[in-house]
Design a protein around this motif. Structure first.
Motif, PDB file in Angstrom:
ATOM      1  N   GLY A 115       0.788  -1.234   0.000  1.00  0.00           N
ATOM      2  CA  GLY A 115       0.000   0.000   0.000  1.00  0.00           C
ATOM      3  C   GLY A 115       0.817   1.281   0.000  1.00  0.00           C
ATOM      4  N   GLN A 116       2.147   1.171  -0.155  1.00  0.00           N
ATOM      5  CA  GLN A 116       2.967   2.379  -0.194  1.00  0.00           C
ATOM      6  C   GLN A 116       2.740   3.136  -1.504  1.00  0.00           C
ATOM      7  N   LYS A 117       3.193   4.381  -1.509  1.00  0.00           N
ATOM      8  CA  LYS A 117       2.959   5.223  -2.680  1.00  0.00           C
ATOM      9  C   LYS A 117       4.228   5.343  -3.523  1.00  0.00           C
ATOM     10  N   ALA A 118       4.077   5.151  -4.819  1.00  0.00           N
ATOM     11  CA  ALA A 118       5.222   5.299  -5.727  1.00  0.00           C
ATOM     12  C   ALA A 118       4.902   6.363  -6.770  1.00  0.00           C
ATOM     13  N   VAL A 119       5.774   7.350  -6.881  1.00  0.00           N
ATOM     14  CA  VAL A 119       5.642   8.317  -7.965  1.00  0.00           C
ATOM     15  C   VAL A 119       6.576   7.870  -9.087  1.00  0.00           C
ATOM     16  N   VAL A 120       6.035   7.758 -10.289  1.00  0.00           N
ATOM     17  CA  VAL A 120       6.871   7.370 -11.430  1.00  0.00           C
ATOM     18  C   VAL A 120       6.844   8.513 -12.450  1.00  0.00           C
ATOM     19  N   ASP A 121       7.991   9.130 -12.647  1.00  0.00           N
ATOM     20  CA  ASP A 121       8.137  10.236 -13.600  1.00  0.00           C
ATOM     21  C   ASP A 121       8.543   9.606 -14.937  1.00  0.00           C
ATOM     22  N   TYR A 122       7.666   9.705 -15.920  1.00  0.00           N
ATOM     23  CA  TYR A 122       8.020   9.063 -17.191  1.00  0.00           C
ATOM     24  C   TYR A 122       7.449   9.800 -18.395  1.00  0.00           C
ATOM     25  N   ASN A 147       2.685  -0.181 -14.288  1.00  0.00           N
ATOM     26  CA  ASN A 147       1.835  -1.371 -14.255  1.00  0.00           C
ATOM     27  C   ASN A 147       2.373  -2.399 -13.268  1.00  0.00           C
ATOM     28  N   LEU A 148       3.696  -2.592 -13.285  1.00  0.00           N
ATOM     29  CA  LEU A 148       4.309  -3.572 -12.381  1.00  0.00           C
ATOM     30  C   LEU A 148       4.156  -3.143 -10.927  1.00  0.00           C
ATOM     31  N   GLY A 153       0.891  -3.936  -5.473  1.00  0.00           N
ATOM     32  CA  GLY A 153       0.139  -3.292  -4.405  1.00  0.00           C
ATOM     33  C   GLY A 153       0.623  -1.898  -4.047  1.00  0.00           C
ATOM     34  N   TYR A 154       1.381  -1.254  -4.930  1.00  0.00           N
ATOM     35  CA  TYR A 154       1.724   0.144  -4.697  1.00  0.00           C
ATOM     36  C   TYR A 154       0.574   1.019  -5.165  1.00  0.00           C
ATOM     37  N   GLU A 155       0.402   2.142  -4.479  1.00  0.00           N
ATOM     38  CA  GLU A 155      -0.479   3.170  -5.004  1.00  0.00           C
ATOM     39  C   GLU A 155       0.426   3.998  -5.914  1.00  0.00           C
ATOM     40  N   VAL A 156       0.117   4.019  -7.219  1.00  0.00           N
ATOM     41  CA  VAL A 156       1.042   4.622  -8.174  1.00  0.00           C
ATOM     42  C   VAL A 156       0.534   5.961  -8.694  1.00  0.00           C
ATOM     43  N   ILE A 157       1.413   6.950  -8.705  1.00  0.00           N
ATOM     44  CA  ILE A 157       1.096   8.203  -9.388  1.00  0.00           C
ATOM     45  C   ILE A 157       2.044   8.306 -10.581  1.00  0.00           C
ATOM     46  N   ASP A 327       6.549   7.201  -1.131  1.00  0.00           N
ATOM     47  CA  ASP A 327       7.553   6.363  -0.482  1.00  0.00           C
ATOM     48  C   ASP A 327       8.692   6.054  -1.458  1.00  0.00           C
ATOM     49  N   LEU A 328       8.340   6.003  -2.727  1.00  0.00           N
ATOM     50  CA  LEU A 328       9.333   5.764  -3.777  1.00  0.00           C
ATOM     51  C   LEU A 328       9.220   6.872  -4.802  1.00  0.00           C
ATOM     52  N   ASN A 329      10.354   7.365  -5.281  1.00  0.00           N
ATOM     53  CA  ASN A 329      10.357   8.409  -6.296  1.00  0.00           C
ATOM     54  C   ASN A 329      11.214   7.917  -7.458  1.00  0.00           C
ATOM     55  N   ILE A 330      10.545   7.548  -8.534  1.00  0.00           N
ATOM     56  CA  ILE A 330      11.236   6.877  -9.641  1.00  0.00           C
ATOM     57  C   ILE A 330      11.280   7.769 -10.878  1.00  0.00           C
ATOM     58  N   TYR A 331      12.474   7.888 -11.478  1.00  0.00           N
ATOM     59  CA  TYR A 331      12.631   8.672 -12.705  1.00  0.00           C
ATOM     60  C   TYR A 331      12.995   7.745 -13.847  1.00  0.00           C
ATOM     61  N   VAL A 332      12.146   7.685 -14.866  1.00  0.00           N
ATOM     62  CA  VAL A 332      12.473   6.871 -16.038  1.00  0.00           C
ATOM     63  C   VAL A 332      12.993   7.813 -17.125  1.00  0.00           C
TER      64      VAL A 332
END
Ligand code: ARG
Length: 503
Positions: A115-122, A147-148, A153-157, A327-332
């Motif tokens: 249930g943690q939150k992940a921001v994906v910048d893409y 999608n992955l 179970g991440y809440e994805v933005i 909780d996660l900050n991802i840059y693609v």
């Protein structure tokens, strides 16, 4: 699924192996060949304590496991330093059937995210410029990561860090105001914007006053001038409209647009924070943060007072973590920006943000085309994403016309096959390596290719249609041919594959 099978098996044999169930779960490997069973436990870790050769340990323990009261187990087979566990087909088939009944289209989903939150910048293209083949990777890989993450179970933005700020918008605003009527901005926005930009530079070369006008317009834009702002808005909207068309084609949907301009009023507080922490130093009139360790300093403010890409990225990381509570900050983003992100993360760490360790740059390699070498914007040989997609659909259309001229919905199929081929080819390549773009492979109808996967899906659907009844999820008979056993074994691994791909 496999997670369940591993947990149960570990629990069952932990006494014999004398290790914790958790350790055993971690140790389990997945044998490829059907004759090696479903789970393999390497026993090398026991050699030291038991003072025996691994093959002997495997043999002795396998014998003990074989003697256990364990109805689901067919046999425990020692092979070298491994114990291969084989389970009864009936049991595996029930495990899979139960999972399908329970999870439906979410088959194989896991819980890494809790249930943690992940921001994906893409994707994040630069306004007024057409998306290039470089953005294809940022787009397709980014969407796959979204999608992955959702499957875990991440809440994805899914976030679009649109490049919508910079001096070039002053120039473009001026160009639109003065020459805009001569171009079909509404029907051909990107082409028109590009031409306006090129014309601006050509004219400015002859007449430097135009250059000044552009600079003045940007200054007025920064000061909030309503008229210029409206022109800027028009440029952003026209571009977004064009990007949206391509994103829709690629099955991409962002959850949030936070362009660079969003951070305009957050830049000063960010600089003040850097100042307060004693990190800002002057260097040749500019303000920078020194990073040491052989890293070049991170430029925060230019000598002329203008803010930078990096400043906006600092403000935006703080926004994502502190305000969006990610909780996660991802840059693609392509690997040509690796240094940039190393600098950003290092500055954030210096600022004392513990979450800097939860920022990840997911880099990727570039496309190389046989005829033009490595793609480079500076050299001018840019390949537009749109052109690649159009060409792929055209080729698919030609193949259909040749192989299946009577196909109904042929245009729809050409689109799906053409675009699917591009997406599959992108994801099928090693993420970090450069990719040699090869049309023949992209559109191949065999092996590892988009069209082949689509063909398999269509075949399965056709089988189900011809069967004509509801397909049962549990079978009364045992599916025990080698093909069936292989298929069940593979399908049970889906949860493992999804979790592994996300990690
Ligand atoms: N607009 C940039 C480009 O097209 C990519 C932005 C990536 N995201 C970021 N937060 N810097 O190269």
């Amino acid at each position: 699924m496999l997670t369940e099978l591993k947990a149960k098996a570990a629990e069952k044999i932990k006494g014999i192996v004398e290790a914790s169930a958790l350790d055993i779960v971690e140790l389990f490997e997945l044998p490829k060949a059907l004759e090696h069973g479903h789970l393999a436990l390497p026993v090398f870790f026991l050699a030291k304590t038991l003072r025996k050769a691994p093959p002997l340990i495997a043999k002795e323990l396998a014998e003990k496991i074989g003697q256990m009261d364990w109805s689901e187990l067919d046999k425990a087979d020692p092979v070298g330093g491994y114990i291969n566990l084989h389970f009864h087909s009936e049991y595996l088939q029930k495990l899979l059937g139960d999972a399908v009944c329970k999870s439906g289209s979410q088959l194989g989903f896991g819980h890494l995210g809790h249930g943690q939150k992940a921001v994906v910048d893409y994707s994040s293209p630069n306004v007024a410029k057409q998306m290039t083949i470089g953005h294809l990777r940022a787009t397709v890989i980014g969407q796959a990561i979204c999608n992955l993450a959702r499957s875990q179970g991440y809440e994805v933005i899914g976030l679009n860090h649109l490049g919508d700020w910079g001096t070039q918008f002053g120039k473009l605003a001026w160009a639109i105001e003065n020459w805009g009527e001569e171009y079909p901005l509404d029907s051909e926005p990107m082409d028109s914007l590009t031409k306006l930009y090129v014309r601006f530079h050509a004219e400015a070369e002859k007449n430097p006053e135009i250059e000044n006008q552009g600079a003045t317009y940007f200054k007025r834009l920064e000061e909030g001038d309503q008229k210029i702002k409206a022109l800027w808005r028009k440029i952003v909207d026209l571009s977004l409209k064009d990007y949206n068309r391509l994103w829709t084609l690629l099955g991409v949907k962002h959850d949030l647009v936070r362009g660079e301009s969003f951070y305009n009023d957050r830049l000063k507080p960010t600089e003040e924070l850097l100042e307060k922490k004693g990190l800002l130093v002057q260097s040749q009139g500019a303000m920078v943060v020194e990073l040491g360790e052989g890293k070049p300093p991170c430029l925060i403010r230019k000598a002329d007072g203008a803010s930078l890409y990096a400043t906006r990225d600092l403000a935006s990381a703080i926004y994502r973590m502190e305000e969006l509570k990610a909780d996660l900050n991802i840059y693609v983003v392509g690997q040509d920006q690796t240094l940039h992100f190393q600098q950003i993360f290092a500055v954030l760490k210096k600022m004392g943000f513990a979450w800097a360790d939860r920022c990840y740059h997911i880099a990727f390699g570039m496309y190389r085309f046989k005829d033009i070498g490595r793609m480079s914007t500076r050299k001018g040989n840019v390949i537009h994403l749109e052109d690649v997609l159009t060409k792929s659909v055209t080729l698919a259309r030609e193949i259909i016309a040749e192989k299946n001229p009577k196909l109904i919905n042929s245009e729809d199929v050409a689109k799906k096959v053409g675009v699917g081929a591009i997406i599959f080819n992108d994801l099928n390549n090693d993420r970090v390596k450069n990719v040699d773009f090869d049309w023949e492979r992209v559109l191949s109808f065999e092996g590892d290719s988009g069209p082949y996967v689509q063909y398999c899906v269509v075949r399965c659907k056709s089988l189900i249609r011809k069967y004509g009844k509801k397909v049962p999820l549990q079978f009364s008979s045992v599916l025990d041919s080698d093909e069936e056993r292989s298929l069940i074994k593979l399908l049970l691994q889906l949860d493992h594959v999804l979790a592994g791909a996300f990690k």
